[in-house]
Scaffold this motif. Sequence first.
Motif, PDB file in Angstrom:
ATOM      1  N   LEU A 138      28.095  17.355 -14.661  1.00 52.57           N
ATOM      2  CA  LEU A 138      28.270  16.787 -15.995  1.00 52.57           C
ATOM      3  C   LEU A 138      26.951  16.240 -16.538  1.00 52.57           C
ATOM      4  O   LEU A 138      26.617  16.440 -17.711  1.00 52.57           O
ATOM      5  N   ILE A 139      26.184  15.554 -15.687  1.00 54.09           N
ATOM      6  CA  ILE A 139      24.883  15.040 -16.124  1.00 54.09           C
ATOM      7  C   ILE A 139      23.980  16.189 -16.566  1.00 54.09           C
ATOM      8  O   ILE A 139      23.316  16.118 -17.607  1.00 54.09           O
ATOM      9  N   LYS A 140      23.959  17.259 -15.777  1.00 54.62           N
ATOM     10  CA  LYS A 140      23.126  18.404 -16.132  1.00 54.62           C
ATOM     11  C   LYS A 140      23.608  19.033 -17.440  1.00 54.62           C
ATOM     12  O   LYS A 140      22.787  19.441 -18.279  1.00 54.62           O
ATOM     13  N   ALA A 141      24.909  19.108 -17.625  1.00 59.67           N
ATOM     14  CA  ALA A 141      25.458  19.679 -18.860  1.00 59.67           C
ATOM     15  C   ALA A 141      25.072  18.841 -20.066  1.00 59.67           C
ATOM     16  O   ALA A 141      24.778  19.376 -21.148  1.00 59.67           O
ATOM     17  N   MET A 142      25.066  17.513 -19.909  1.00 60.75           N
ATOM     18  CA  MET A 142      24.677  16.631 -21.008  1.00 60.75           C
ATOM     19  C   MET A 142      23.207  16.816 -21.358  1.00 60.75           C
ATOM     20  O   MET A 142      22.835  16.881 -22.537  1.00 60.75           O
ATOM     21  N   ALA A 143      22.356  16.893 -20.328  1.00 60.43           N
ATOM     22  CA  ALA A 143      20.926  17.086 -20.570  1.00 60.43           C
ATOM     23  C   ALA A 143      20.672  18.428 -21.250  1.00 60.43           C
ATOM     24  O   ALA A 143      19.865  18.534 -22.178  1.00 60.43           O
ATOM     25  N   ARG A 144      21.394  19.456 -20.800  1.00 55.08           N
ATOM     26  CA  ARG A 144      21.224  20.785 -21.385  1.00 55.08           C
ATOM     27  C   ARG A 144      21.670  20.786 -22.854  1.00 55.08           C
ATOM     28  O   ARG A 144      20.999  21.359 -23.720  1.00 55.08           O
ATOM     29  N   LYS A 145      22.807  20.134 -23.130  1.00 55.98           N
ATOM     30  CA  LYS A 145      23.324  20.098 -24.507  1.00 55.98           C
ATOM     31  C   LYS A 145      22.363  19.344 -25.419  1.00 55.98           C
ATOM     32  O   LYS A 145      22.106  19.767 -26.557  1.00 55.98           O
ATOM     33  N   ALA A 146      21.819  18.239 -24.934  1.00 53.30           N
ATOM     34  CA  ALA A 146      20.886  17.452 -25.746  1.00 53.30           C
ATOM     35  C   ALA A 146      19.629  18.257 -26.064  1.00 53.30           C
ATOM     36  O   ALA A 146      19.067  18.156 -27.156  1.00 53.30           O
ATOM     37  N   THR A 147      19.196  19.072 -25.108  1.00 54.71           N
ATOM     38  CA  THR A 147      18.015  19.905 -25.329  1.00 54.71           C
ATOM     39  C   THR A 147      18.319  21.008 -26.333  1.00 54.71           C
ATOM     40  O   THR A 147      17.551  21.250 -27.275  1.00 54.71           O
ATOM     41  N   GLU A 148      19.450  21.670 -26.156  1.00 56.82           N
ATOM     42  CA  GLU A 148      19.809  22.798 -27.020  1.00 56.82           C
ATOM     43  C   GLU A 148      20.047  22.387 -28.466  1.00 56.82           C
ATOM     44  O   GLU A 148      19.754  23.138 -29.394  1.00 56.82           O
TER      45      GLU A 148
END
Length: 348
Positions: free
Chosen positions: A242-252
């Motif tokens: 979930l943390i990785k998904a949040m970081a990825r979404k914020a970047t995208e």
Amino acid sequence: MGALLMVTSGAALAGSKAMINQATGSIDQRNLLGEAGKSDAEGGESLEGPIDMLLLGVDARERWAADDVRADSIIVLHIPATHDQAYLISIPRDTEAQIPAFPKSGYTGGVEKINAAFQAGARNGGGWEGGAQLMAQTIKQMTGVSFDGAAIINFGGFKNVIDTLGSVRICVSQDVKSRHMSFVDDKPMWNADAKKTGKAMTPVVHKKGCREMEGWAALDYSRQRYGLAKGDYDRQQNQQQLIKAMARKATETGTLTNLGKLQELIKAAGKAFILDTGKAALPDLVFTMRGVTGNELTMLRTNGGDFHGNAAGRETLSPLTLEMFQAIKEDKLAEFVYANPDMLSTRK
């Protein structure tokens, strides 16, 4: 924790340190490390070497006493000296630990599950600050790792951050029925609140497969451990995912390169987010870690992702896991992972 990672995973791309300071100025900063902070000899006086941070997720609800809080998510974030990669290592909540005495809260020390360290430090006015300090000291005593910084986020703040992002893409590895939430008239509710309505309750079930999740669903899924094949070890991987998904979404979505969006994200976490950057100023820490994004985030499994017990049947850190923490201390984690690929998470 996701908020911390996003703040420190490219916000400097938005511009100068002055801009970073403007974006992060509202974050509540306190001393969360106490005696567990890195000494100057360990590199604590600068940000040139590896960076280690303690991330704590707590479940604090209004109806509970302020000092009756345990840290149900305990994660070490390791950034090697190259500052271009990040590793997440979870510590099982039930790990048996020798918790040191903590005069600030009147705790005299003892052997308990490690998640109790936060509660022991928070009682008698110690607050979240005391809870984090005692947790950090306990982990340092157990693993030898000292910290450059720490962060605490209440699960409610975690949900708000995800809602601000809109959603996150999560791949559920196995069907799991929620122990915490149900639908009432197609609306998700805490079970305690749902029962008060007197209406029919339909269990929330997170089905296997990949999908976009709203904040409530992503948070609820990441909190489940009963009904999962590996229990808390599966939950640890789900939380890291979930943390990785949040970081990825914020970047995208460009959140990290847009001052207004970044401020909105930090505001969403609000009072539920507390940060300690040790001896470094927050803008300096963010700028130093600007090369780390969600794509460079490696998730590791403590104990190889399965229960490891002692002679008394209590959960402990395996010898290989202690080697992993020694590799963190020596900044040789990449070499350790290469030699021990089974420690890598099975999530994507």
